[in-house]
Design an enzyme around this catalytic site. Structure first.
Site, short mmCIF file in Angstrom:
data_model
loop_
_atom_site.label_atom_id
_atom_site.label_comp_id
_atom_site.label_asym_id
_atom_site.label_seq_id
_atom_site.Cartn_x
_atom_site.Cartn_y
_atom_site.Cartn_z
N ARG A 1 0.83 -1.21 0.00
CA ARG A 1 0.00 0.00 0.00
C ARG A 1 0.86 1.25 0.00
O ARG A 1 0.43 2.31 -0.46
CB ARG A 1 -0.99 -0.01 1.17
CG ARG A 1 -2.12 -1.01 0.98
CD ARG A 1 -3.08 -1.01 2.14
NE ARG A 1 -2.44 -1.30 3.41
CZ ARG A 1 -2.15 -2.51 3.85
NH1 ARG A 1 -2.46 -3.57 3.13
NH2 ARG A 1 -1.55 -2.69 5.01
N GLU B 1 3.01 -5.62 13.22
CA GLU B 1 1.95 -5.78 14.24
C GLU B 1 1.45 -7.22 14.18
O GLU B 1 1.11 -7.82 15.18
CB GLU B 1 0.83 -4.79 13.94
CG GLU B 1 -0.24 -4.72 14.99
CD GLU B 1 -1.40 -3.83 14.57
OE1 GLU B 1 -1.36 -3.26 13.47
OE2 GLU B 1 -2.35 -3.72 15.37
P1 AMP Z 1 4.58 -1.70 11.54
O1 AMP Z 1 5.87 -2.29 11.07
O2 AMP Z 1 4.03 -2.44 12.73
O3 AMP Z 1 4.65 -0.22 11.78
O4 AMP Z 1 3.49 -1.98 10.43
C1 AMP Z 1 3.40 -1.15 9.36
C2 AMP Z 1 2.98 -1.88 8.12
O5 AMP Z 1 1.95 -2.83 8.33
C3 AMP Z 1 2.46 -0.91 7.12
O6 AMP Z 1 3.03 -1.22 5.87
C4 AMP Z 1 0.97 -1.10 7.14
O7 AMP Z 1 0.49 -1.15 5.83
C5 AMP Z 1 0.72 -2.40 7.82
N1 AMP Z 1 -0.20 -2.32 8.97
C6 AMP Z 1 0.11 -2.57 10.26
N2 AMP Z 1 -0.95 -2.45 11.04
C7 AMP Z 1 -1.98 -2.10 10.25
C8 AMP Z 1 -3.36 -1.81 10.50
N3 AMP Z 1 -3.89 -1.88 11.72
N4 AMP Z 1 -4.12 -1.44 9.45
C9 AMP Z 1 -3.59 -1.38 8.21
N5 AMP Z 1 -2.31 -1.65 7.92
C10 AMP Z 1 -1.50 -2.01 8.92
#
Ligand code: AMP
Length: 179
Positions: free
Chosen positions: A66, A103
Site C-alpha cells: 500500500r 503488528e
Molecule cells: P509496523 O511495522 O508495525 O509499523 O506496520 C506497518 C505496516 O503494516 C504498514 O506497511 C501497514 O500497511 C501495515 N499495517 C500494520 N498495522 C496495520 C493496520 N492496523 N491497518 C492497516 N495496515 C497495517
C-alpha cells in the site's frame, strides 16, 4: 502543515475499520474508500508531501504494497524519483535485505543496491505507522545504500502502538492519528 482544506476528521470519515483482519485482534485500517475519492486522494498526496517540500528530496521510498500507492504520487509531487522497497524475492537485481517485525507477523524487506546514489536525500512513505518495525527496517536499507533518510511521512498513525519511538531520530509526519 496541511495544505488542503480537508480536516483530519474529513479524512477519518473515509477510512474504514475492519475488525479481525487479517488476524484476530487486529483492527485493520482500510484506506480504499479514501483512495477511491478523487478529491480526497489528491489532497492526501499533497498533504503528506507538504512537510517535506523544502527538504530537497531526491527519492521517495515506498514500502510494498500500500505504500507504493502513496509514495509514487508523492514522488511526482516532490519532483523526486520513486524507489520500491519490496518483500523478499520480488526484486530482480542485487539487493540489500533487512528483517522487520509487524503488528502481525514478521518478514524481510529488500531494496536494489543501486536504487539511490550515495548521499542522496530520501523520504520514506507508507500508509500506516503501526509498531514502526517496517519503517525502521526501511531506514536501515536507505542507510546501507549510503543515502540519507530525511524523514517519514504516513497517511495514518496508530499512536497507541508507539511506533514513533522506534524512528525517533528522524522527522516523522502523519496526517491522521488514532489514539
Ligand atoms: P509496523 O511495522 O508495525 O509499523 O506496520 C506497518 C505496516 O503494516 C504498514 O506497511 C501497514 O500497511 C501495515 N499495517 C500494520 N498495522 C496495520 C493496520 N492496523 N491497518 C492497516 N495496515 C497495517
Amino acid at each position: 502543515m496541511r495544505v488542503s482544506e480537508r480536516s483530519e476528521e474529513d479524512y477519518r470519515r473515509l477510512i474504514r475499520d475492519v475488525e479481525d483482519f487479517p488476524h484476530a485482534g487486529v483492527a485493520f485500517k482500510d484506506i480504499t474508500p479514501l483512495l477511491a475519492d478523487a478529491g480526497a486522494f489528491a489532497e492526501l498526496v499533497e498533504d503528506i508531501a507538504a512537510p517535506f517540500r523544502d527538504s530537497q528530496v531526491d527519492a521517495v521510498v515506498g514500502i510494498e504494497a500500500r505504500g507504493f500507492i502513496l509514495a509514487a504520487p508523492v514522488a511526482l509531487a516532490l519532483r523526486a524519483g520513486f524507489v520500491p522497497v519490496r518483500k523478499v524475492g520480488k526484486l530482480p537485481w542485487a539487493v540489500h535485505s533487512e528483517s522487520y517485525d509487524l503488528e502481525y507477523g514478521s518478514g524481510q524487506l529488500e531494496v536494489h543496491q543501486d536504487a539511490v546514489a550515495a548521499n542522496q536525500r530520501v523520504l520514506i512513505v507508507d500508509d500506516v505507522l503501526a509498531t514502526g518495525g517496517t519503517a525502521a527496517a526501511t531506514a536501515r536499507l536507505v542507510q546501507r545504500m549510503g543515502a540519507r533518510p530525511v524523514g517519514f511521512s504516513f497517511a495514518l498513525e496508530l499512536c497507541f502502538l508507539e511506533g514513533r519511538a522506534r524512528i525517533a531520530d528522524l522527522p516523522t509526519f502523519s496526517l491522521v492519528s488514532y489514539r
